[in-house]
Design a protein around this motif. Structure first.
Motif, PDB file in Angstrom:
ATOM      1  N   TYR A  30     -42.231  10.222  -4.714  1.00 26.03           N
ATOM      2  CA  TYR A  30     -42.337  10.021  -3.333  1.00 26.03           C
ATOM      3  C   TYR A  30     -44.029  10.503  -2.787  1.00 26.03           C
ATOM      4  O   TYR A  30     -44.417  11.423  -3.547  1.00 26.03           O
ATOM      5  N   LEU A  31     -44.641   9.755  -1.934  1.00 21.99           N
ATOM      6  CA  LEU A  31     -45.672  10.310  -1.618  1.00 21.99           C
ATOM      7  C   LEU A  31     -45.437  10.828  -0.017  1.00 21.99           C
ATOM      8  O   LEU A  31     -44.913   9.906   0.705  1.00 21.99           O
ATOM      9  N   LEU A  32     -45.672  11.905   0.266  1.00 23.61           N
ATOM     10  CA  LEU A  32     -45.301  12.615   1.690  1.00 23.61           C
ATOM     11  C   LEU A  32     -46.410  13.122   2.361  1.00 23.61           C
ATOM     12  O   LEU A  32     -47.527  13.042   1.904  1.00 23.61           O
ATOM     13  N   GLY A  37     -51.013  16.455   8.262  1.00 22.14           N
ATOM     14  CA  GLY A  37     -51.637  15.254   7.743  1.00 22.14           C
ATOM     15  C   GLY A  37     -52.111  15.191   6.519  1.00 22.14           C
ATOM     16  O   GLY A  37     -52.588  14.173   5.856  1.00 22.14           O
ATOM     17  N   MET A  38     -51.910  16.287   5.668  1.00 19.91           N
ATOM     18  CA  MET A  38     -52.050  16.159   4.183  1.00 19.91           C
ATOM     19  C   MET A  38     -50.845  15.422   3.558  1.00 19.91           C
ATOM     20  O   MET A  38     -49.752  15.622   3.554  1.00 19.91           O
ATOM     21  N   LYS A  39     -51.402  14.681   2.277  1.00 22.47           N
ATOM     22  CA  LYS A  39     -50.638  14.041   1.515  1.00 22.47           C
ATOM     23  C   LYS A  39     -50.211  14.800   0.349  1.00 22.47           C
ATOM     24  O   LYS A  39     -50.933  15.424  -0.110  1.00 22.47           O
ATOM     25  N   LYS A  40     -49.051  14.817  -0.121  1.00 24.33           N
ATOM     26  CA  LYS A  40     -48.383  15.361  -1.230  1.00 24.33           C
ATOM     27  C   LYS A  40     -47.723  14.331  -1.959  1.00 24.33           C
ATOM     28  O   LYS A  40     -46.818  13.534  -1.612  1.00 24.33           O
ATOM     29  N   ASP A  55     -34.770  17.565   0.885  1.00 23.10           N
ATOM     30  CA  ASP A  55     -34.940  18.277   2.282  1.00 23.10           C
ATOM     31  C   ASP A  55     -36.379  17.990   2.760  1.00 23.10           C
ATOM     32  O   ASP A  55     -37.193  18.443   2.198  1.00 23.10           O
ATOM     33  N   LEU A  56     -36.651  17.080   3.814  1.00 24.60           N
ATOM     34  CA  LEU A  56     -37.591  16.447   3.984  1.00 24.60           C
ATOM     35  C   LEU A  56     -38.046  16.721   5.478  1.00 24.60           C
ATOM     36  O   LEU A  56     -38.610  15.702   6.235  1.00 24.60           O
ATOM     37  N   ILE A  61     -41.977  10.554   4.851  1.00 28.69           N
ATOM     38  CA  ILE A  61     -42.047   9.883   3.476  1.00 28.69           C
ATOM     39  C   ILE A  61     -43.055   8.507   3.755  1.00 28.69           C
ATOM     40  O   ILE A  61     -42.646   7.711   4.707  1.00 28.69           O
ATOM     41  N   ILE A  62     -44.120   8.450   3.326  1.00 27.82           N
ATOM     42  CA  ILE A  62     -45.184   7.206   3.315  1.00 27.82           C
ATOM     43  C   ILE A  62     -44.634   6.299   2.387  1.00 27.82           C
ATOM     44  O   ILE A  62     -44.571   5.169   2.663  1.00 27.82           O
TER      45      ILE A  62
END
Length: 112
Positions: A30-32, A37-40, A55-56, A61-62
């Motif tokens: 997953y890229l979240l 605005g921070m990506k994880k 649990d999102l 989810i990007i």
């Protein structure tokens, strides 16, 4: 100069590229994006992700790569000198919400 460089996004692209090349379907990637605005980048073992909902509520989810997407991209990429570069570009196109260019189209552009 203002560079839009996110280490988590680079890690996601690198890990998913490797999994697609080797057809490693053991994890869901997953890229979240968080509310600030921070990506994880997050990966979960495939068996766990199928048995439990993620649990999102706080994160959007990007991009998601599961066993179906990994297998699809593994087949499309093939096994030649352009496979890795095509995968990196195709995954980046998915993150950006662009239409993914087929490998045949990329090969035709490079062989002109």
């Amino acid at each position: 100069m203002n560079f839009s460089f996110n280490v988590q996004e680079v890690m996601f692209v690198s890990a998913v590229t490797h999994c697609c090349l080797t057809n490693d379907q053991s994890k869901v990637h997953y890229l979240l994006e968080s509310h600030d605005g921070m990506k994880k980048y997050l990966f979960i073992p495939a068996l766990v992700s199928y048995n439990r909902e993620l649990d999102l509520k706080k994160d959007k989810i990007i991009c998601k790569f599961d066993h179906i997407m990994i297998n699809k991209f593994h087949i499309e990429a093939g096994n030649d000198e352009l496979s890795e570069k095509w995968l990196e570009g195709a995954i980046q196109q998915m993150i950006n919400g662009e239409e993914v260019m087929s490998k045949e189209r990329v090969e035709s552009l490079y062989t002109r």
